[in-house]
Design an enzyme around this catalytic site. Sequence first.
Site, short mmCIF file in Angstrom:
data_model
loop_
_atom_site.label_atom_id
_atom_site.label_comp_id
_atom_site.label_asym_id
_atom_site.label_seq_id
_atom_site.Cartn_x
_atom_site.Cartn_y
_atom_site.Cartn_z
N ARG A 71 -2.23 -3.10 -1.79
CA ARG A 71 -1.44 -3.25 -3.00
C ARG A 71 -2.02 -4.37 -3.84
O ARG A 71 -2.59 -5.32 -3.32
CB ARG A 71 0.01 -3.57 -2.66
CG ARG A 71 0.85 -2.35 -2.36
CD ARG A 71 2.30 -2.72 -2.13
NE ARG A 71 2.46 -3.52 -0.93
CZ ARG A 71 2.64 -4.82 -0.90
NH1 ARG A 71 2.71 -5.52 -2.01
NH2 ARG A 71 2.75 -5.46 0.25
N TYR A 199 -5.20 3.79 -3.73
CA TYR A 199 -4.66 3.25 -2.48
C TYR A 199 -3.17 3.55 -2.37
O TYR A 199 -2.41 3.31 -3.34
CB TYR A 199 -4.90 1.73 -2.38
CG TYR A 199 -4.07 1.14 -1.27
CD1 TYR A 199 -4.43 1.36 0.06
CD2 TYR A 199 -2.89 0.46 -1.54
CE1 TYR A 199 -3.62 0.90 1.09
CE2 TYR A 199 -2.08 -0.01 -0.51
CZ TYR A 199 -2.45 0.21 0.79
OH TYR A 199 -1.65 -0.24 1.81
N LYS A 208 6.94 2.41 -2.66
CA LYS A 208 7.35 1.10 -3.15
C LYS A 208 7.85 1.17 -4.59
O LYS A 208 8.78 0.48 -4.97
CB LYS A 208 6.18 0.10 -3.07
CG LYS A 208 5.57 -0.01 -1.70
CD LYS A 208 6.57 -0.50 -0.68
CE LYS A 208 5.88 -0.54 0.67
NZ LYS A 208 6.59 -1.30 1.67
N HIS A 228 13.66 -3.38 1.76
CA HIS A 228 12.41 -3.24 2.52
C HIS A 228 12.72 -3.40 4.01
O HIS A 228 12.37 -4.41 4.62
CB HIS A 228 11.44 -4.33 2.03
CG HIS A 228 10.02 -4.12 2.45
ND1 HIS A 228 9.11 -5.16 2.52
CD2 HIS A 228 9.33 -3.02 2.82
CE1 HIS A 228 7.94 -4.69 2.90
NE2 HIS A 228 8.04 -3.41 3.09
N SER A 250 5.37 -6.87 4.53
CA SER A 250 4.38 -5.86 4.92
C SER A 250 3.49 -6.40 6.04
O SER A 250 3.09 -7.56 6.01
CB SER A 250 3.50 -5.52 3.72
OG SER A 250 4.29 -5.09 2.65
N CYS A 252 4.08 -7.04 9.16
CA CYS A 252 4.67 -8.03 10.08
C CYS A 252 5.38 -7.35 11.24
O CYS A 252 6.22 -7.95 11.90
CB CYS A 252 5.64 -8.93 9.34
SG CYS A 252 4.84 -10.10 8.23
N ASP A 279 10.33 1.36 7.10
CA ASP A 279 9.90 0.57 5.94
C ASP A 279 10.97 0.39 4.87
O ASP A 279 11.06 -0.68 4.28
CB ASP A 279 8.67 1.25 5.31
CG ASP A 279 7.92 0.34 4.34
OD1 ASP A 279 7.79 -0.86 4.62
OD2 ASP A 279 7.49 0.83 3.28
N ARG A 373 -4.80 2.45 7.32
CA ARG A 373 -3.45 3.01 7.47
C ARG A 373 -3.46 4.42 8.07
O ARG A 373 -4.45 5.13 7.97
CB ARG A 373 -2.80 3.11 6.09
CG ARG A 373 -2.61 1.78 5.38
CD ARG A 373 -1.26 1.22 5.67
NE ARG A 373 -1.07 -0.15 5.19
CZ ARG A 373 0.12 -0.74 5.16
NH1 ARG A 373 1.20 -0.09 5.56
NH2 ARG A 373 0.23 -1.98 4.76
O1 SAT Z 1 0.87 -0.33 0.83
S1 SAT Z 1 2.31 -0.23 0.97
O2 SAT Z 1 2.95 -1.06 -0.05
O3 SAT Z 1 2.77 1.13 0.84
C1 SAT Z 1 2.76 -0.80 2.50
C2 SAT Z 1 3.21 -2.19 2.44
O4 SAT Z 1 2.46 -3.05 1.98
O5 SAT Z 1 4.35 -2.48 2.87
MN MN Z 2 6.40 -2.03 3.50
#
Ligand code: SAT
Ligand code: MN
Length: 589
Positions: A71, A199, A208, A228, A250, A252, A279, A373
């Site tokens: 991100r 991405y 998100k 989140h 993210s 963690c 998530d 991912r």
């Molecule tokens: O890349 S994402 O935002 O979908 C995953 C994350 O960073 O929590």
């Molecule tokens: Mn996330």
Amino acid sequence: MTMITNQFVNDWVKEMAELTKPEEIIWIDGSEEQLEAIKQDALATKEMIELNQEKLPGCLYYRTKPTDVARDEKRTVICTRRKEDAGPTNNWVDPQEMYDKMGKLFDGSMKGRKMYVIPFSMGVVGTEFSKIGIEITDSIYVVLSMAIMTRVGKDVIDALNAGADFTKCLHSKADINEQEKYIAHFPEDNTIWSINSAYGGNVLLGKKCLALRIGSYLGKQEGWMAEHMLILKVEKEGEEPKYVCGAFPSACGKTNLAMLTPPDYFKEQGYKVSTIGDDISWLRIGEDGRLYAVNPENGFFGVAPGTNMKSNPNAMLTTMKGTIFTNVARNLDENTVWWESMDKNPPANGEDWLGNPWNGPEAEVKGAHPNSRFTAPAANCPIIANEFATGEGVPISAIIFGGRRAKAEPLVYQAKDWNHGVFIGSAMASETTAAANGQVGVVRHDPMAMLPFCGYNMAEYFQHWIDMGKRMTNPPKIFHVNWFRTDENDKFMWPGFGDNLRAILWMLDRCDGKIGAESTPLGLAPKKGDLDVTGLDLSDEVMEKLFAVNKADWEAEVEGIQEFYDKFDSLPVELTDALANLKSEIEAL
Ligand code: SAT
Ligand code: MN
């Protein structure tokens, strides 16, 4: 396919096609045949690679540009008419200015390409939680990923034809020019525009962008919450199941916590954990005054490195079919994938995430990008809870806030009440990870793990949390955890993973009023013996260190929270009072 008869939808798609000028428009109905044909297109152009279909049936490999692997928070903007409505923690641009700027970039960006129109739902269509979106994109990766991560199909089209409102999502990879990458949200227009990225977090706009940024804005207007948070279900044979939400930044460990495997000692006592989400949670107050949660997603977009049969066997099994792997390493002999700590056998005949030849056992560079991912259907998860598929909300007993903190934060403590819990969430901080561009390992404030995801002014977001608390007669209890505290040799003191269940069971006993707690300057901590550490090799000394509240550390914390709070023009008095209170408690230590 079923036609869209909703004129508003058709007009908008036409307008976007006139802007982006694709050679063809393809409406996605989610059917297997259609997705298969589109996949074949991606294989033909090598946009995606088919993996070993015996070992990994239905699995694909995908690679993004090296400048486009996470991100991008600097290029993520909230475009509200008034700057103060975006607040001091968001990048703000005037909506018209952003439409003009991005309009030029979108102009002709799909020339010679196919434009895919993906009607999707976050949440199960027909439930009160469902929100419809339509994503227009020129990326097959986006089409196939949205088919995993969201609900795509005829019932969405029916809902649109019946007049359902929807979020207008426009994406073009354009030429993936990182200098002109923007992920823009127009909450007042229920619109998202994303360009020059491919991405996941920047382009799977249901996730998100819709489910959190636009979702949080809608939640504020409509009286619910978009968070989140993972959702997990804990059952003990013969007892009512309990449900827990957990907010962590993210990368963690949300996916690991959501899919945790109980230690044998707890399995033998009849405990069972199942997954509802890893998530995002959407939360609404039920008629009984409790808070109910759903996972609006349909898949998992999890961090690959570190995932293995020991750390998270359920995630490993989830990714064995129908999964898209992004920016991991490849095993060329087997046409499979590999990432750091997947197992002890990195391929000698491999290719790293950049596509360079890679000899795993001898390599000096990593095979997989740290933010590589997997995109996997939730239905694949061996411990997916039945409540996931119905999309009905589950009543939440406990909300957990947590971050990645080497120092200061104890293993677990409870907030004194809802408002104190909101304070704890607002004050939380965590070390940055590879999930977003920028330096890794720097502690920053990340309230409720929503810093990058809140679609409006966070001061109002905190107020919304306080207001939600007032509307609940039986709110969840709030807790804070830190699985990542280290000793003087920088070694983690807590085993983590499945053993995190021990902390959760303490929380649930607290929720049930089964046990007492000890008052500390931070909140309510376990009494000696109440946190069941049977079978763990943790000395009294380590246990003490895990729970220690160090005066100097917390003086610095208080200062850091104050500095963070100073960014806001005004904050709910409940929070500033709680900070003043914490400060005096720490001074008295
Ligand atoms: O890349 S994402 O935002 O979908 C995953 C994350 O960073 O929590
Ligand atoms: Mn996330």
